[in-house]
Design a protein around this motif. Sequence first.
Motif, PDB file in Angstrom:
ATOM      1  N   ALA A 118       0.846  -1.212   0.000  1.00 23.90           N
ATOM      2  CA  ALA A 118       0.000   0.000   0.000  1.00 23.90           C
ATOM      3  C   ALA A 118       0.871   1.247   0.000  1.00 23.90           C
ATOM      4  CB  ALA A 118      -0.916  -0.018   1.219  1.00 23.90           C
ATOM      5  N   CYS A 119       1.959   1.213   0.777  1.00 23.64           N
ATOM      6  CA  CYS A 119       2.862   2.363   0.856  1.00 23.64           C
ATOM      7  C   CYS A 119       3.529   2.610  -0.503  1.00 23.64           C
ATOM      8  CB  CYS A 119       3.907   2.088   1.945  1.00 23.64           C
ATOM      9  SG  CYS A 119       5.054   3.425   2.195  1.00 23.64           S
ATOM     10  N   ALA A 120       4.077   1.530  -1.071  1.00 22.17           N
ATOM     11  CA  ALA A 120       4.802   1.672  -2.341  1.00 22.17           C
ATOM     12  C   ALA A 120       3.868   2.098  -3.471  1.00 22.17           C
ATOM     13  CB  ALA A 120       5.498   0.358  -2.679  1.00 22.17           C
ATOM     14  N   ARG A 121       2.654   1.591  -3.472  1.00 18.54           N
ATOM     15  CA  ARG A 121       1.714   1.967  -4.543  1.00 18.54           C
ATOM     16  C   ARG A 121       1.349   3.454  -4.443  1.00 18.54           C
ATOM     17  NH1 ARG A 121      -0.457  -1.044  -8.115  1.00 18.54           N
ATOM     18  NH2 ARG A 121      -2.351   0.202  -8.305  1.00 18.54           N
ATOM     19  N   GLU A 122       1.167   3.917  -3.213  1.00 20.96           N
ATOM     20  CA  GLU A 122       0.821   5.329  -3.040  1.00 20.96           C
ATOM     21  C   GLU A 122       1.992   6.225  -3.470  1.00 20.96           C
ATOM     22  OE1 GLU A 122      -2.088   6.355  -2.394  1.00 20.96           O
ATOM     23  OE2 GLU A 122      -1.792   8.472  -1.877  1.00 20.96           O
ATOM     24  N   LEU A 123       3.215   5.840  -3.099  1.00 18.74           N
ATOM     25  CA  LEU A 123       4.381   6.632  -3.512  1.00 18.74           C
ATOM     26  C   LEU A 123       4.560   6.558  -5.030  1.00 18.74           C
ATOM     27  CD1 LEU A 123       6.815   5.568  -0.647  1.00 18.74           C
ATOM     28  CD2 LEU A 123       5.945   7.890  -1.025  1.00 18.74           C
ATOM     29  N   GLY A 124       4.323   5.350  -5.585  1.00 16.39           N
ATOM     30  CA  GLY A 124       4.463   5.161  -7.028  1.00 16.39           C
ATOM     31  C   GLY A 124       3.460   5.995  -7.816  1.00 16.39           C
ATOM     32  N   ARG A 125       2.326   6.240  -7.196  1.00 19.53           N
ATOM     33  CA  ARG A 125       1.295   7.065  -7.849  1.00 19.53           C
ATOM     34  C   ARG A 125       1.813   8.484  -8.083  1.00 19.53           C
ATOM     35  NH1 ARG A 125      -3.744   9.423  -6.503  1.00 19.53           N
ATOM     36  NH2 ARG A 125      -3.182   9.628  -4.328  1.00 19.53           N
ATOM     37  N   ARG A 126       2.763   8.897  -7.224  1.00 17.34           N
ATOM     38  CA  ARG A 126       3.368  10.222  -7.359  1.00 17.34           C
ATOM     39  C   ARG A 126       4.778  10.142  -7.954  1.00 17.34           C
ATOM     40  NH1 ARG A 126       0.646  13.564  -3.632  1.00 17.34           N
ATOM     41  NH2 ARG A 126       2.121  15.181  -4.262  1.00 17.34           N
ATOM     42  N   ASP A 127       5.071   9.014  -8.608  1.00 17.47           N
ATOM     43  CA  ASP A 127       6.357   8.808  -9.299  1.00 17.47           C
ATOM     44  C   ASP A 127       7.584   8.894  -8.408  1.00 17.47           C
ATOM     45  OD1 ASP A 127       5.237   8.298 -11.787  1.00 17.47           O
ATOM     46  OD2 ASP A 127       4.983  10.453 -12.179  1.00 17.47           O
ATOM     47  N   VAL A 128       7.412   8.601  -7.120  1.00  8.93           N
ATOM     48  CA  VAL A 128       8.565   8.571  -6.220  1.00  8.93           C
ATOM     49  C   VAL A 128       9.339   7.273  -6.472  1.00  8.93           C
ATOM     50  CG1 VAL A 128       9.272   8.463  -3.787  1.00  8.93           C
ATOM     51  CG2 VAL A 128       7.333   9.905  -4.469  1.00  8.93           C
ATOM     52  N   GLU A 129      10.675   7.375  -6.445  1.00  6.81           N
ATOM     53  CA  GLU A 129      11.503   6.174  -6.645  1.00  6.81           C
ATOM     54  C   GLU A 129      11.418   5.303  -5.390  1.00  6.81           C
ATOM     55  OE1 GLU A 129      15.668   6.976  -7.217  1.00  6.81           O
ATOM     56  OE2 GLU A 129      16.134   4.823  -7.276  1.00  6.81           O
ATOM     57  N   VAL A 130      10.952   4.070  -5.586  1.00  8.49           N
ATOM     58  CA  VAL A 130      10.797   3.156  -4.452  1.00  8.49           C
ATOM     59  C   VAL A 130      11.490   1.838  -4.779  1.00  8.49           C
ATOM     60  CG1 VAL A 130       9.139   1.858  -3.022  1.00  8.49           C
ATOM     61  CG2 VAL A 130       8.510   4.121  -3.898  1.00  8.49           C
ATOM     62  N   VAL A 131      12.215   1.297  -3.791  1.00 11.30           N
ATOM     63  CA  VAL A 131      12.700  -0.079  -3.915  1.00 11.30           C
ATOM     64  C   VAL A 131      11.957  -0.867  -2.851  1.00 11.30           C
ATOM     65  CG1 VAL A 131      14.667  -1.647  -3.837  1.00 11.30           C
ATOM     66  CG2 VAL A 131      14.962   0.702  -4.654  1.00 11.30           C
ATOM     67  N   LEU A 132      11.168  -1.835  -3.297  1.00 17.55           N
ATOM     68  CA  LEU A 132      10.396  -2.678  -2.377  1.00 17.55           C
ATOM     69  C   LEU A 132      11.121  -4.018  -2.258  1.00 17.55           C
ATOM     70  CD1 LEU A 132       7.352  -2.923  -1.026  1.00 17.55           C
ATOM     71  CD2 LEU A 132       7.106  -4.553  -2.879  1.00 17.55           C
ATOM     72  N   VAL A 133      11.503  -4.366  -1.031  1.00 20.42           N
ATOM     73  CA  VAL A 133      12.313  -5.571  -0.836  1.00 20.42           C
ATOM     74  C   VAL A 133      11.479  -6.640  -0.143  1.00 20.42           C
ATOM     75  CG1 VAL A 133      14.491  -6.441   0.094  1.00 20.42           C
ATOM     76  CG2 VAL A 133      14.252  -4.000  -0.416  1.00 20.42           C
ATOM     77  N   ASP A 134      11.464  -7.836  -0.710  1.00 20.04           N
ATOM     78  CA  ASP A 134      10.779  -8.955  -0.064  1.00 20.04           C
ATOM     79  C   ASP A 134      11.489 -10.249  -0.446  1.00 20.04           C
ATOM     80  OD1 ASP A 134       7.633  -9.158   1.212  1.00 20.04           O
ATOM     81  OD2 ASP A 134       8.645 -11.023   0.683  1.00 20.04           O
ATOM     82  N   ARG A 135      11.391 -11.220   0.456  1.00 15.91           N
ATOM     83  CA  ARG A 135      12.017 -12.516   0.148  1.00 15.91           C
ATOM     84  C   ARG A 135      11.221 -13.265  -0.923  1.00 15.91           C
ATOM     85  NH1 ARG A 135      10.127 -14.079   5.482  1.00 15.91           N
ATOM     86  NH2 ARG A 135      12.252 -13.921   6.255  1.00 15.91           N
ATOM     87  N   ASN A 136       9.938 -12.966  -1.029  1.00 14.26           N
ATOM     88  CA  ASN A 136       9.100 -13.609  -2.043  1.00 14.26           C
ATOM     89  C   ASN A 136       8.898 -12.665  -3.219  1.00 14.26           C
ATOM     90  OD1 ASN A 136       8.608 -15.854  -0.328  1.00 14.26           O
ATOM     91  ND2 ASN A 136       7.091 -14.635   0.775  1.00 14.26           N
ATOM     92  N   ASP A 137       8.581 -13.254  -4.363  1.00 13.07           N
ATOM     93  CA  ASP A 137       8.287 -12.366  -5.494  1.00 13.07           C
ATOM     94  C   ASP A 137       6.774 -12.193  -5.653  1.00 13.07           C
ATOM     95  OD1 ASP A 137       7.634 -14.818  -6.432  1.00 13.07           O
ATOM     96  OD2 ASP A 137       8.861 -14.739  -8.257  1.00 13.07           O
TER      97      ASP A 137
END
Length: 439
Positions: A15-34
Amino acid sequence: MPKVVVVGGGMAGVACARELGRRDVEVVLVDRNDYLQFQPLLYQVASSQLPAEDVARPLRVVFEDRPSVTVEQMDVASVDVATKTVTGNDGKTMTGDYLVIAAGAQPNFFGVTGAREHSFPLYSVVDAERLRLHLREQLRVGTAAGSAAGPDPDTAAVTVVVVGGGPTGVEIAGALGELFAALKSEHRLPDSAAVHLVDHGRALLAPFSDKSHQYALDKLTHHGVKVTFGVAVTQVGPENVQLSDGTQLPTRTVIWGGGESAGPLAGTCGAPLGRGGRVDVGPDLAVAGFDGVFGIGDVANIPGPGDRALPQLGSVAQQSGKWAARNILAQEAGEPLKPFKYKDKGIMAMIGRDAAVAEVGAHRHQVEGPIAFAAWLGLHAILLSGVHNRIDAFLEWADDYFHADRAADLEAGGTPSRIAWSQDPADQPRITVTEPGPA
Ligand SMILES: Cc1cc2nc3c(=O)[nH]c(=O)nc-3n(C[C@H](O)[C@H](O)[C@H](O)COP(=O)(O)OP(=O)(O)OC[C@H]3O[C@@H](n4cnc5c(N)ncnc54)[C@H](O)[C@@H]3O)c2cc1C
């Protein structure tokens, strides 16, 4: 534009990354799963009513429409809030101008001997799939023993013990109770097959009202589940479970719904920790003393009404994720951070088919049956809407699940009905579980 590193691609981190992505903020989302997993439907996977692929979605697909978000599949070894750096098991590091900790929770075994080694938690799709495969094998063994030796089935194979009467325990016990009853009625399981639920308290679904406690108990009992209150599990072994009242139940399937604490990453990060080992955050979701660091979802103690932290719920995770993103944008714009306002959607649980209970609104208005199911449906549609655009497919499947008058079927009568998310093979997550049995 700043760079934001988000640790954890669950409901909160996404939810956080999608909201930031909506405003074109550069985000790296890290997870052990894809993939992103949807925990509220895990018990459906464990009881063979949904394939694991239907409750997870590849993160790549989730962020298809957010080109500024990069997904990094990595097992994170540690997080450093002082430098806003994430370090992977392979030594790779990533540093952001902002760091969002969204690493979720893990089962809490409360030091019970053998629980970690021999019981089945239900926190991830891998957990659910492992339990499903194990149950299928045990029921095969139990049924074969029963038919070969007449009335002498392998009791440990056909006895399930669920630990904890919270929503996870009640939902899986309800689904398995119903399944066992269906298989017994078709003479595919011996009459001695049983689902037990044990809880050291005095009620099921403790945060709910007395009326809901009774409703849940009535429904579970109706499904044939044997509920015992006031006892704790003191030891779990490969062939039995020991209870505090001296009872020993033969079983190879102990399902752990006994509680959770913050995921192990919380302990590595250097932030102040509170109840359940969770990261203490302020009302604005920021970690005090570490500028640009936020904690969201299950990993965080988010201040709620009174002195209590908000519960570990999907709606808290999703809303806190969005809110943290907005506070990051506010900080970038030189504006003050705003305190998180949680919109309480209520609490609800499904207890097998055609039985649901919900408490909605500020005054926790209690509803049961079809109205509660409608509330459950509405909430789950909201939780899923951040990641799927085919909510109609979920509604169709859920309506069929709730109303269909057919026995639950563990792998015997064909494939479970699916949520028709997509025909595109690229939309399928890769979930690999080869070994049934505890982790
Ligand atoms: C069985 C079950 C049923 C539930 N039912 C409901 C319900 O009906 N309604 C409701 O509102 N809520 C429900 N919840 C709660 C809800 O699912 C959670 O509150 C919510 O998913 C938390 O989201 P999160 O993003 O904080 O954590 P998670 O979804 O757990 O995400 C954390 C992410 O961090 C990643 N991660 C953790 N450690 C590492 C590491 N070291 N390296 C890399 N990645 C890492 C994990 O892979 C995971 O993807 C349920 C939970 C469970 C377990």
